[in-house]
Design a protein around this motif. Structure first.
Motif, PDB file in Angstrom:
ATOM      1  N   GLY A  90      23.245  12.225  36.766  1.00  0.00           N
ATOM      2  CA  GLY A  90      21.999  12.917  37.025  1.00  0.00           C
ATOM      3  C   GLY A  90      21.032  12.740  35.878  1.00  0.00           C
ATOM      4  N   HIS A  91      21.491  12.080  34.826  1.00  0.00           N
ATOM      5  CA  HIS A  91      20.681  11.901  33.609  1.00  0.00           C
ATOM      6  C   HIS A  91      20.743  10.442  33.148  1.00  0.00           C
ATOM      7  CE1 HIS A  91      20.809  16.304  33.381  1.00  0.00           C
ATOM      8  NE2 HIS A  91      22.098  16.181  33.624  1.00  0.00           N
ATOM      9  N   GLY A  92      20.668   9.525  34.079  1.00  0.00           N
ATOM     10  CA  GLY A  92      20.831   8.116  33.738  1.00  0.00           C
ATOM     11  C   GLY A  92      19.723   7.598  32.848  1.00  0.00           C
ATOM     12  N   ASP A  93      20.081   6.745  31.934  1.00  0.00           N
ATOM     13  CA  ASP A  93      19.089   6.047  31.124  1.00  0.00           C
ATOM     14  C   ASP A  93      19.538   4.602  30.975  1.00  0.00           C
ATOM     15  OD1 ASP A  93      20.641   5.681  28.495  1.00  0.00           O
ATOM     16  OD2 ASP A  93      20.817   7.834  28.824  1.00  0.00           O
ATOM     17  N   ILE A  94      18.638   3.751  30.535  1.00  0.00           N
ATOM     18  CA  ILE A  94      18.905   2.318  30.475  1.00  0.00           C
ATOM     19  C   ILE A  94      20.097   2.002  29.574  1.00  0.00           C
ATOM     20  CG2 ILE A  94      17.983   0.079  29.791  1.00  0.00           C
ATOM     21  CD1 ILE A  94      16.839   1.167  32.392  1.00  0.00           C
ATOM     22  N   GLU A  95      20.167   2.644  28.406  1.00  0.00           N
ATOM     23  CA  GLU A  95      21.252   2.339  27.476  1.00  0.00           C
ATOM     24  C   GLU A  95      22.607   2.737  28.048  1.00  0.00           C
ATOM     25  OE1 GLU A  95      23.261   0.755  24.416  1.00  0.00           O
ATOM     26  OE2 GLU A  95      21.145   0.496  24.933  1.00  0.00           O
ATOM     27  N   LEU A 139      24.924   4.654  39.848  1.00  0.00           N
ATOM     28  CA  LEU A 139      24.126   5.368  40.849  1.00  0.00           C
ATOM     29  C   LEU A 139      23.605   6.679  40.293  1.00  0.00           C
ATOM     30  CD1 LEU A 139      26.528   4.886  43.904  1.00  0.00           C
ATOM     31  CD2 LEU A 139      24.601   3.428  43.235  1.00  0.00           C
ATOM     32  N   SER A 140      22.382   7.017  40.640  1.00  0.00           N
ATOM     33  CA  SER A 140      21.763   8.257  40.180  1.00  0.00           C
ATOM     34  C   SER A 140      22.006   9.378  41.182  1.00  0.00           C
ATOM     35  CB  SER A 140      20.252   8.059  39.995  1.00  0.00           C
ATOM     36  OG  SER A 140      19.991   7.087  39.010  1.00  0.00           O
ATOM     37  N   LYS A 141      22.219  10.586  40.655  1.00  0.00           N
ATOM     38  CA  LYS A 141      22.331  11.766  41.504  1.00  0.00           C
ATOM     39  C   LYS A 141      20.935  12.252  41.876  1.00  0.00           C
ATOM     40  CE  LYS A 141      26.617  13.595  39.421  1.00  0.00           C
ATOM     41  NZ  LYS A 141      27.195  14.727  38.676  1.00  0.00           N
ATOM     42  N   PRO A 142      20.753  12.805  43.077  1.00  0.00           N
ATOM     43  CA  PRO A 142      21.750  12.885  44.142  1.00  0.00           C
ATOM     44  C   PRO A 142      22.069  11.492  44.694  1.00  0.00           C
ATOM     45  CG  PRO A 142      19.609  13.566  44.952  1.00  0.00           C
ATOM     46  CD  PRO A 142      19.461  13.399  43.475  1.00  0.00           C
ATOM     47  N   VAL A 143      23.351  11.226  44.834  1.00  0.00           N
ATOM     48  CA  VAL A 143      23.799   9.883  45.203  1.00  0.00           C
ATOM     49  C   VAL A 143      23.518   9.607  46.675  1.00  0.00           C
ATOM     50  CG1 VAL A 143      25.810   8.384  45.394  1.00  0.00           C
ATOM     51  CG2 VAL A 143      25.595   9.930  43.453  1.00  0.00           C
ATOM     52  N   ASP A 144      22.932   8.445  46.934  1.00  0.00           N
ATOM     53  CA  ASP A 144      22.759   8.013  48.322  1.00  0.00           C
ATOM     54  C   ASP A 144      24.135   7.718  48.910  1.00  0.00           C
ATOM     55  OD1 ASP A 144      20.692   6.692  50.409  1.00  0.00           O
ATOM     56  OD2 ASP A 144      22.501   5.462  50.264  1.00  0.00           O
TER      57      ASP A 144
END
Length: 202
Positions: free
Chosen positions: A82-87, A101-106
């Motif tokens: 839920g807190h994705g970043d490039i690094e 995958l980012s939350k909310p997940v598809d």
């Protein structure tokens, strides 16, 4: 072949929702609330696909990936956050993640990523079985036959092999025939493939 899915996420609501989703498409899911519990059970579980939350207290998803790699466990992993970043994304892929995958997940993206991971695991296990079978075949060769096979894999001709090992060409051909009988092929290309498949270097 369907493989188990191991879900590690400290959010109970997320765990319940994802287990329900994956169960509805016929996937076997075992959920863990933290990496410590997962690691404690690791030795009793068959290989499967990991679905890891990236941010968890004590041990993060990235740290869990690193620990598994250090243990020689290279199960394909889908990282969710839920807190994705490039690094973090880059680190996850360096550690062997199949997808990030980012939350909310598809839902469909997650299902597709897990199926991809399961296919990768099937392929890796088949390849490992083939390498083990090849290693057994090579182990059946005598030391001299292995020396000759190494040179065949290195592109040496019969005459060159004979000179390098101080043998007659006829003796080399005799050994080569024996190698062919044990490996089930007389093709130099196939012998080379088997030699390389077993992790040898010509």
């Amino acid at each position: 072949m369907s493989r188990p899915v191991y879900l590690v996420d400290d959010d109970e609501a997320v765990r319940r929702a994802l287990v329900l989703l994956l169960n509805t498409v016929g996937m076997e899911v075992k959920a863990f609330s933290d990496p410590e519990t997962f690691l404690a059970a690791l030795g009793k579980m068959p290989p499967g696909c990991l679905v890891l939350d990236i941010r968890m207290p004590v041990i993060s998803g990235l740290k869990l990936q690193e620990r598994l790699l250090a243990l020689g466990v290279e199960w394909p992993t889908v990282v969710i956050s839920g807190h994705g970043d490039i690094e973090s994304c880059r680190k996850a892929f360096r550690n062997g993640a199949v997808d990030f995958l980012s939350k909310p997940v598809d839902e469909q993206d997650l299902i597709d990523a897990i199926q991809k991971a399961q296919n990768m695991l099937d392929h890796a296990e088949r390849a490992a079985a083939e390498r083990a079978e090849t290693a057994d075949l090579l182990a059946s060769l005598t030391a001299r036959e292995q020396e000759i096979l190494e040179r065949i894999a290195g592109g040496f001709t019969t005459k060159e092999i004979a000179v390098s090992l101080e043998l007659s060409p006829r003796t080399v051909e005799s050994h080569r025939a024996s190698i062919g009988a044990k490996l089930g092929t007389t093709s130099a290309a196939e012998m080379t493939r088997l030699w390389l498949q077993a992790g040898q270097t010509p």
